[in-house]
Each structure stands twice: as structure tokens, then as C-alpha cells.
Scaffold this motif. Structure first.
Motif, mmCIF file in Angstrom:
data_model
loop_
_atom_site.group_PDB
_atom_site.id
_atom_site.type_symbol
_atom_site.label_atom_id
_atom_site.label_comp_id
_atom_site.label_asym_id
_atom_site.label_seq_id
_atom_site.Cartn_x
_atom_site.Cartn_y
_atom_site.Cartn_z
ATOM 1 N N GLU A 9 104.383 14.088 -21.036
ATOM 2 C CA GLU A 9 104.582 13.047 -20.033
ATOM 3 C C GLU A 9 103.436 12.055 -20.104
ATOM 4 O O GLU A 9 102.329 12.386 -20.552
ATOM 5 C CB GLU A 9 104.674 13.632 -18.621
ATOM 6 N N GLY A 10 103.689 10.855 -19.648
ATOM 7 C CA GLY A 10 102.665 9.829 -19.618
ATOM 8 C C GLY A 10 103.131 8.662 -18.768
ATOM 9 O O GLY A 10 104.194 8.087 -19.030
ATOM 10 N N ALA A 11 102.381 8.351 -17.737
ATOM 11 C CA ALA A 11 102.710 7.204 -16.890
ATOM 12 C C ALA A 11 102.501 5.915 -17.690
ATOM 13 O O ALA A 11 101.656 5.884 -18.598
ATOM 14 C CB ALA A 11 101.844 7.217 -15.633
ATOM 15 N N LYS A 15 106.294 10.780 -15.397
ATOM 16 C CA LYS A 15 105.150 11.434 -14.775
ATOM 17 C C LYS A 15 105.636 12.451 -13.755
ATOM 18 O O LYS A 15 106.507 12.168 -12.941
ATOM 19 C CB LYS A 15 104.254 10.393 -14.090
ATOM 20 N N GLY A 20 100.368 13.133 -16.417
ATOM 21 C CA GLY A 20 100.931 11.807 -16.617
ATOM 22 C C GLY A 20 99.910 10.707 -16.392
ATOM 23 O O GLY A 20 99.879 9.717 -17.130
ATOM 24 N N ASP A 21 99.060 10.878 -15.381
ATOM 25 C CA ASP A 21 98.011 9.890 -15.119
ATOM 26 C C ASP A 21 97.006 9.839 -16.265
ATOM 27 O O ASP A 21 96.576 8.758 -16.688
ATOM 28 C CB ASP A 21 97.281 10.228 -13.815
ATOM 29 N N GLU A 24 98.255 8.039 -19.282
ATOM 30 C CA GLU A 24 98.285 6.593 -19.139
ATOM 31 C C GLU A 24 96.914 5.996 -19.423
ATOM 32 O O GLU A 24 96.792 4.960 -20.091
ATOM 33 C CB GLU A 24 98.721 6.205 -17.722
#
Length: 481
Positions: A9-11, A15, A20-21, A24
Motif C-alpha cells: 500500500e502507499g498513499a 492506504k 501507506g503514509d 507516500e
């Protein structure tokens, strides 16, 4: 340096939590360092595929071996990213593109991310993107270092691999037949995956990666102990020679009280007294609490889960409200019994407690800005971001001294000097209440010292610049060995 970062996952694309944060901010911070080429590879989830804001180009497709089967994989390259990070999405209708709902929780998650791990390596090999370093994250990409050494060494002869543990609680367990049915690795690699008669993907990553990192210095030390390691303490201890901690940063552009569009009044470290007062009054009105400028407002933005220390807050909540003139505001969703407790508490103390059982990023920002004291009594916390967000907005944290909380919130004394917040060492409600009362005493009796503490917290550099430099040091160290 060519750096490939692989994650589930990746914002802003997808996310579910702190990973996720990080995905990013970290790639962007590394891409800003002169001479770096950074590639981020993520699954092409349905929510990304159907989002009209993301324009992609098709780089082609290939077959990935999943056990004895061959599975389709496509590579979509994102267009329009301006920070120097190249983003690829691994396309598979079967594993990612046709599945609605949460990105985790399917019964075949192990197979999905085994496919993703191999597809990332295949894609880089096919397109000639041979990195100096691969950085992979948590159990979903934990098979990458094992595949790299067992099957892909001839394609990536000089590539080194770092495995980062964001939360050791989730390890990628599977049945023993998973090795033969899905992984299809040479037999001699079975030992590094085997644990208690089953497959443990994170164990394999710890053993086969060239370097293992965690998301704070203290958490790296804590993982040596059974209390924190969830069964992997002996594995971690054997890999201690290649284990280190790098404390995360936060997105200081997004979390900036001077520019945050969600706030009713913007402020900086020079104008925070007036700015926070305006934000506090607006927040009290928004959540239905009396607008009382001099009553301390204690706040918490969290997932309502046991390891976040909610049991301690439940234990002390009524004592706190009986003994102190204080307001309490909780924002979050999670385990039903915690949701029910805070709803009931708000009904019992309607002028003192507000419980917002929802997910609302705008309200979260207003809580960081309008609160006076931020509560984070987590039982364990690999790094934690909320305490840094709170300090960025001038809200004084009260935290359990564990993991990243210990690293980012050095304790202040009873006069607010020498640190950035208030901490307690033993995980129990009475110690939590005592540390909170120290913060309340400073707020009520030594307001100027409390404001000095707020200002000092706002002056800290919680950006990704320092962590990114530390990652680069370790990448270079891996390449030299």
C-alpha cells in the motif's frame, strides 16, 4: 543510486494504515537526494484502477509462476507524478483488480502477495530496471529477499535487499503445503520459511535479507523480547547483527497548522496561542462540548484497538472526570466494546466527553489543532505518527514510553522543562493517570511553562529528511559489504 521500493500500500493511491503514509513520504524524500532513481511498485487494486485521477500507461504483460500455475501480470506506469518517483502498478484482475472492499483480509492473501513479490522481480528484470537496492516492507513483500537469493540472483547479481518491519504482529503465516503449492522454491529453502510446522514469511525475510530495519530505534531493541516479538524473538536475536531502527518522519507539508485547509484558523509557532484558542473554540462547538477556553481538552485520534492502550483509558476515564475539571474527545472506529464504552461515557458526561465513532481526516486535523493534551498510552507502538502530528500542531502528548513513542517524546519534568511531553514507564492505568495529571497541573498552574512546552514541540523537525539520510547510509553500507 537506483532504489526499488516494494509495498502492499502507499498513499494517496491505497492506504489502510501507517505503512501507506510511509510509502507516500519515504520514496519522495529519497528521490530528492541527488543521484537517486526511485521506483515504487504497488498492487493495482480495484480502487486505484477505477480512480479517474490516476492516468497510467501500459508497459506490457507477462506470466508469473505461482506454484505449478502461470498467472497473468501487467505493469501500469503512473503518469504525472512530479516528485521524481516512478510508480508502477502490478495489474492482475484475479488477485487485485476485481476485488472490492478492503485491500487485506481475503482468504488467499498469502497467495496474492506471493504473486506480487515475484511479479515485482519479474517486472524489473523484464524492463531492465536493475536496482542497487530493494527495500521491501512487512509480510506482504517478505518473500522478496528469499526469492531474490533463491531464484533471481543471476538476474540481480549485485542487488542488495533491505526488509523493514513496520509491525511484527502480522507475519504472513500459511500452512505447510503453501511451500509446495504456491511458493515453488527449491527444497533447500524450506528451512528458512518453516516455523512450528507452518510457513512464516516474515521469518524468511529476516533470515535472508541483507539488512533488517524497523521504524524506530527503541522498537528494534524491544523485538529481542518475547513480549513484543510475537514469537520471533529468537529469529530477531540471531539477526541482531544486521538489525537497526530508523524512526519514521511525518508529512510536514500535509500536517502543517500554518497551511492546513481543514482548520478554522491557521497558525505557526509565533501565533499558536491565538490560533489554537480559535481552533479549540470551534472544535468544542463542532463536537457539542461547552466552549470553555480554560478547561483542558484531552484528545485522542486512534484506531479503537486493544494495543492502542484503550483499556488503560477505559480504566481511568471516570476517575479522571470525577477528580479533574477536564474535557475528553475521542475520534476513531474499531473494536465494538471500545466503541460502546466511549458512546456510553459521552452519554454519562455529555458536557465533558465527546465520542466521534467515525473516520474523518478533516476532523482529525482539527482535533490535533484544537486539543491541549494528546493521549497515546499504546501498549506497543513500532513508531507512531499521531504523537508527532499532535506536537506539530502544538498539542502536548502523554504517552507510554515504548517503541517510537519513547524515541520521539523525551519526558519533560513537572515544570515542562527538558522534554517534549509526559511519559509513563509501566503499562498500567495508575501510572497513565499520574502522568496525565502532571500535564494537567502544568496546564492549570503554570500556563506559561505549558506554552513553552507547546512551542518547543512545534519547533521540532519531524520531516523525512533525517530518516531518508539514514536509509541512504544503510543502503551504501549494504553495497559495500
Amino acid at each position: 543510486m537506483k532504489i526499488a521500493i516494494l509495498a502492499s500500500e502507499g498513499a494517496p493511491y491505497c492506504k489502510s494504515g501507517g505503512l501507506g503514509d510511509v510509502m507516500e513520504a519515504l520514496p519522495s524524500a529519497l528521490a530528492k537526494i541527488k543521484g537517486n532513481q526511485v521506483l515504487l511498485i504497488l498492487p493495482y487494486y480495484k480502487k486505484i484502477k477505477e480512480n479517474p485521477n490516476y492516468e497510467v500507461e501500459d508497459l506490457g504483460n507477462f506470466e508469473v509462476g505461482v506454484g505449478w500455475r502461470q498467472a497473468y501480470a501487467g505493469i501500469m506506469r503512473l503518469k504525472g507524478r512530479t516528485d521524481g518517483v516512478e510508480v508502477w502498478f502490478v495489474d492482475s484482475e484475479y488477485y487485485f483488480g476485481a476485488r472490492p472492499g478492503a485491500i487485506y483480509g481475503d482468504i488467499d492473501d498469502g497467495e496474492r502477495f506471493a504473486f506480487f513479490s515475484k511479479a515485482c522481480l519479474d517486472a524489473m528484470a523484464i524492463h531492465g530496471w536493475i536496482p542497487d537496492v530493494i527495500q521491501c516492507n512487512d509480510w506482504q513483500t517478505a518473500l522478496v529477499p528469499t526469492y531474490l537469493k533463491a531464484m533471481y540472483g543471476h538476474l540481480f547479481p549485485t542487488t542488495r535487499c533491505m526488509f523493514t518491519i513496520h509491525n511484527i504482529e502480522y507475519q504472513g503465516w500459511a500452512g505447510s503445503n503453501f511451500f509446495d503449492d504456491v511458493l515453488y522454491l527449491p527444497w533447500e529453502w524450506r528451512g528458512c520459511l518453516d516455523m512450528n510446522g507452518a510457513v512464516n514469511m516474515m521469518k524468511a525475510a529476516i533470515e535472508t535479507a541483507d539488512m533488517v530495519t524497523t521504524v524506530s530505534e527503541t522498537y528494534a531493541r524491544e523485538l529481542m523480547y518475547p513480549y513484543y516479538a510475537h514469537g520471533l524473538d529468537s529469529v530477531i536475536a540471531n539477526a541482531a547483527w544486521k538489525l537497526t531502527g530508523i524512526t519514521n518522519g511525518i508529512d510536514v507539508k500535509t500536517f502543517n497548522p500554518a497551511t492546513d485547509p481543514a482548520l478554522p484558523a491557521n497558525y505557526d509557532k509565533e501565533t499558536f496561542i491565538e490560533g489554537k484558542a480559535a481552533c479549540k473554540a470551534a472544535l468544542q462547538k463542532e463536537v457539542g462540548l461547552p466552549v470553555e477556553p480554560d478547561i483542558p481538552l484531552c484528545v485522542m485520534v486512534t484506531r479503537l484497538a486493544g494495543h492502542k492502550g484503550l483499556d488503560l483509558l477505559c480504566y481511568i476515564a471516570r476517575r479522571l472526570l470525577w477528580e479533574e475539571d477536564v474535557q475528553l474527545l475521542i475520534l476513531g472506529t474499531g473494536e465494538p466494546h471500545f466503541e460502546a464504552f466511549f458512546r456510553q461515557l459521552a452519554e454519562e458526561f455529555p458536557d465533558r466527553v465527546a465520542a466521534k465513532i467515525t473516520f474523518d481526516l478533516g476532523l482529525a486535523a482539527r482535533i490535533y489543532a484544537g486539543g491541549d493534551i494528546y493521549l497515546m498510552p499504546s501498549k506497543s507502538e513500532p513508531c507512531g505518527l499521531s504523537q508527532m502530528n499532535a506536537m506539530r500542531y502544538g498539542t502536548v502528548p502523554v504517552v507510554h514510553a515504548t517503541g517510537g513513542l519513547r524515541d520521539t517524546v523525551p519526558p519533560a519534568d513537572e515544570h515542562g522543562e527538558g522534554g517534549l511531553g509526559f511519559t509513563f514507564q509501566s503499562y498500567n492505568g495508575d501510572d497513565f493517570l499520574a502522568s496525565l495529571k502532571r500535564a494537567l497541573h502544568l496546564y492549570n498552574e503554570e500556563r506559561e511553562n505549558f506554552r513553552a512546552l507547546q512551542r518547543r514541540a512545534m519547533e521540532q523537525d519531524f520531516s523525512w529528511n533525517k530518516p531518508a539520510k539514514r536509509y541512504m547510509e544503510l543502503f551504501k553500507q549494504m553495497l559495500e559489504n
